[in-house]
Write a protein that holds these residues in place. Structure first.
Motif, PDB file in Angstrom:
ATOM      1  N   THR A 199      13.185  16.721  -4.129  1.00 29.46           N
ATOM      2  CA  THR A 199      13.075  17.879  -5.020  1.00 29.46           C
ATOM      3  C   THR A 199      14.304  18.003  -5.896  1.00 29.46           C
ATOM      4  OG1 THR A 199      13.937  19.361  -3.288  1.00 29.46           O
ATOM      5  CG2 THR A 199      11.554  19.128  -3.448  1.00 29.46           C
ATOM      6  N   GLN A 200      15.474  17.692  -5.369  1.00 27.62           N
ATOM      7  CA  GLN A 200      16.701  17.780  -6.169  1.00 27.62           C
ATOM      8  C   GLN A 200      16.739  16.729  -7.257  1.00 27.62           C
ATOM      9  OE1 GLN A 200      19.732  17.498  -3.159  1.00 27.62           O
ATOM     10  NE2 GLN A 200      19.289  19.528  -2.314  1.00 27.62           N
ATOM     11  N   LYS A 201      16.189  15.550  -6.959  1.00 24.95           N
ATOM     12  CA  LYS A 201      16.195  14.461  -7.943  1.00 24.95           C
ATOM     13  C   LYS A 201      15.185  14.654  -9.057  1.00 24.95           C
ATOM     14  CE  LYS A 201      16.361  10.116  -6.819  1.00 24.95           C
ATOM     15  NZ  LYS A 201      16.085   8.826  -6.165  1.00 24.95           N
ATOM     16  N   TYR A 202      14.011  15.197  -8.712  1.00 28.42           N
ATOM     17  CA  TYR A 202      12.899  15.139  -9.647  1.00 28.42           C
ATOM     18  C   TYR A 202      12.403  16.496 -10.149  1.00 28.42           C
ATOM     19  CZ  TYR A 202      12.943  10.319  -8.133  1.00 28.42           C
ATOM     20  OH  TYR A 202      13.323   9.036  -7.858  1.00 28.42           O
ATOM     21  N   ARG A 244       0.870  -1.176   0.000  1.00 23.87           N
ATOM     22  CA  ARG A 244       0.000   0.000   0.000  1.00 23.87           C
ATOM     23  C   ARG A 244       0.907   1.226   0.000  1.00 23.87           C
ATOM     24  NH1 ARG A 244      -4.632  -1.694   4.471  1.00 23.87           N
ATOM     25  NH2 ARG A 244      -5.838  -3.081   3.091  1.00 23.87           N
ATOM     26  N   ILE A 245       0.885   1.944  -1.122  1.00 26.98           N
ATOM     27  CA  ILE A 245       1.854   2.996  -1.378  1.00 26.98           C
ATOM     28  C   ILE A 245       1.307   4.373  -1.021  1.00 26.98           C
ATOM     29  CG2 ILE A 245       3.332   4.021  -3.143  1.00 26.98           C
ATOM     30  CD1 ILE A 245       4.003   1.141  -2.593  1.00 26.98           C
ATOM     31  N   GLY A 246       2.209   5.243  -0.523  1.00 24.99           N
ATOM     32  CA  GLY A 246       1.856   6.636  -0.286  1.00 24.99           C
ATOM     33  C   GLY A 246       1.935   7.426  -1.577  1.00 24.99           C
ATOM     34  N   ASN A 247       2.161   8.725  -1.487  1.00 25.03           N
ATOM     35  CA  ASN A 247       2.265   9.589  -2.670  1.00 25.03           C
ATOM     36  C   ASN A 247       3.635   9.401  -3.321  1.00 25.03           C
ATOM     37  OD1 ASN A 247      -0.202  11.642  -2.695  1.00 25.03           O
ATOM     38  ND2 ASN A 247       0.378  11.307  -0.566  1.00 25.03           N
ATOM     39  N   ILE A 248       3.649   8.744  -4.486  1.00 23.79           N
ATOM     40  CA  ILE A 248       4.913   8.433  -5.157  1.00 23.79           C
ATOM     41  C   ILE A 248       5.495   9.687  -5.803  1.00 23.79           C
ATOM     42  CG2 ILE A 248       5.990   7.136  -7.024  1.00 23.79           C
ATOM     43  CD1 ILE A 248       3.971   4.945  -6.617  1.00 23.79           C
ATOM     44  N   VAL A 249       6.820   9.822  -5.666  1.00 27.55           N
ATOM     45  CA  VAL A 249       7.563  10.863  -6.365  1.00 27.55           C
ATOM     46  C   VAL A 249       8.586  10.162  -7.242  1.00 27.55           C
ATOM     47  CG1 VAL A 249       8.951  12.944  -6.168  1.00 27.55           C
ATOM     48  CG2 VAL A 249       7.278  12.394  -4.387  1.00 27.55           C
ATOM     49  N   GLY A 250       8.570  10.479  -8.544  1.00 24.25           N
ATOM     50  CA  GLY A 250       9.488   9.814  -9.460  1.00 24.25           C
ATOM     51  C   GLY A 250       9.609  10.575 -10.762  1.00 24.25           C
ATOM     52  N   LYS A 251      10.251   9.948 -11.735  1.00 21.39           N
ATOM     53  CA  LYS A 251      10.452  10.564 -13.035  1.00 21.39           C
ATOM     54  C   LYS A 251       9.195  10.394 -13.877  1.00 21.39           C
ATOM     55  CE  LYS A 251      15.437   9.734 -13.020  1.00 21.39           C
ATOM     56  NZ  LYS A 251      16.570   9.036 -13.679  1.00 21.39           N
ATOM     57  N   GLY A 252       8.533  11.517 -14.163  1.00 23.25           N
ATOM     58  CA  GLY A 252       7.305  11.455 -14.955  1.00 23.25           C
ATOM     59  C   GLY A 252       6.156  10.965 -14.108  1.00 23.25           C
ATOM     60  N   GLY A 253       5.393  10.037 -14.656  1.00 23.33           N
ATOM     61  CA  GLY A 253       4.266   9.482 -13.924  1.00 23.33           C
ATOM     62  C   GLY A 253       3.019  10.336 -14.054  1.00 23.33           C
ATOM     63  N   ASN A 254       2.048  10.010 -13.244  1.00 26.22           N
ATOM     64  CA  ASN A 254       0.749  10.666 -13.276  1.00 26.22           C
ATOM     65  C   ASN A 254       0.885  12.159 -12.927  1.00 26.22           C
ATOM     66  OD1 ASN A 254      -1.865  11.537 -12.848  1.00 26.22           O
ATOM     67  ND2 ASN A 254      -2.501   9.696 -11.753  1.00 26.22           N
ATOM     68  N   PRO A 255       0.442  13.061 -13.816  1.00 24.00           N
ATOM     69  CA  PRO A 255       0.549  14.498 -13.516  1.00 24.00           C
ATOM     70  C   PRO A 255      -0.337  14.928 -12.357  1.00 24.00           C
ATOM     71  CG  PRO A 255      -0.770  14.150 -15.494  1.00 24.00           C
ATOM     72  CD  PRO A 255      -0.165  12.818 -15.140  1.00 24.00           C
ATOM     73  N   ASN A 256      -1.268  14.068 -11.952  1.00 25.68           N
ATOM     74  CA  ASN A 256      -2.184  14.416 -10.866  1.00 25.68           C
ATOM     75  C   ASN A 256      -1.664  14.032  -9.483  1.00 25.68           C
ATOM     76  OD1 ASN A 256      -4.278  15.431 -12.625  1.00 25.68           O
ATOM     77  ND2 ASN A 256      -4.713  13.314 -13.178  1.00 25.68           N
TER      78      ASN A 256
END
Length: 222
Positions: A218-221, A97-109
């Motif tokens: 923030t620095q990564k993405y 069960r995942i929280g708010n994912i931060v990554g490269k691209g992905g869902n704009p919402n």
């Protein structure tokens, strides 16, 4: 084997294995209301399980299940139904069960992408002062599975960095990295839900300062 082609699926390629079935395809928008989208994911999961034996299923659910304000949402009902089907029809599984994912691209919402977009584009938005959110780097999900996937069987794990971020903390970090100020008004609203994290998650993130974790994101993405 990896099912899917989005943010999660692409990030799992480095740990792809014939011993695992990573089901990373499905409804990604928590505001989705079209029954056809939910039925599509269920049908794909059912067919995949019927044609895959001797492998461990890794399914990605959501921590929104814990959010009392979303208990009547179709998305939450759907995810709970998917979890129940997996528990009853899979020989070996791990549900994250995942929280708010931060990554490269992905869902704009997603929360992070939404706030980043509003700030970069100088859009006005509203901040709910009482809201708190759980974040997780997609790379951490991959690493967690690499280290713990074989140890956790037939269980559900709440997976996120175990700190409840104030929305203004996230905004401030994005402002610092983009050198732009967000244009927003504040409302005395919002909510957050408490999550129990087991030892596997607390040990995985042990010693990491919440402020540093957010700055790294923030620095990564951005």
């Amino acid at each position: 084997m990896i099912i899917g082609n989005g943010l999660i699926a692409n990030s799992l390629k480095s740990i792809d294995s014939k011993d695992y079935l990573f089901f990373a395809s499905g409804v990604s928008n928590s505001l989705e209301t079209r029954s056809s989208e939910f039925e599509r994911e269920f049908s794909l999961l059912k067919n995949t399980l019927e044609n895959s034996s001797g492998v461990k299923l890794i399914y990605f659910s959501t921590l929104s299940i814990k959010d009392q304000s979303k208990q009547n949402s179709l998305y939450v009902f759907h995810k709970l139904a998917m979890e129940e089907y997996i528990k009853n029809n899979s020989e070996s599984y791990l549900i994250l069960r995942i929280g708010n994912i931060v990554g490269k691209g992905g869902n704009p919402n997603t929360l992070f992408n939404y706030l980043k977009s509003q700030i970069i584009n100088n859009n006005q938005f509203v901040v709910h002062n009482k809201a708190r959110r759980l974040l997780i780097d997609m790379d951490d999900i991959t690493l967690f599975l690499k280290l713990n996937g074989h140890l956790l069987d037939n269980c559900i794990v709440n997976c996120s960095f175990p700190y409840y971020y104030d929305l203004k903390e996230i905004i401030t970090a994005i402002e610092k990295e983009t050198s732009q100020k967000g244009i927003y008004s504040e409302a005395n609203e919002g909510d957050f839900y408490k999550v129990d994290f087991d030892d596997n998650i607390t040990k995985f993130f042990s010693g990491i300062d919440p402020k540093n974790y957010l700055e790294t994101l923030t620095q990564k993405y951005i």
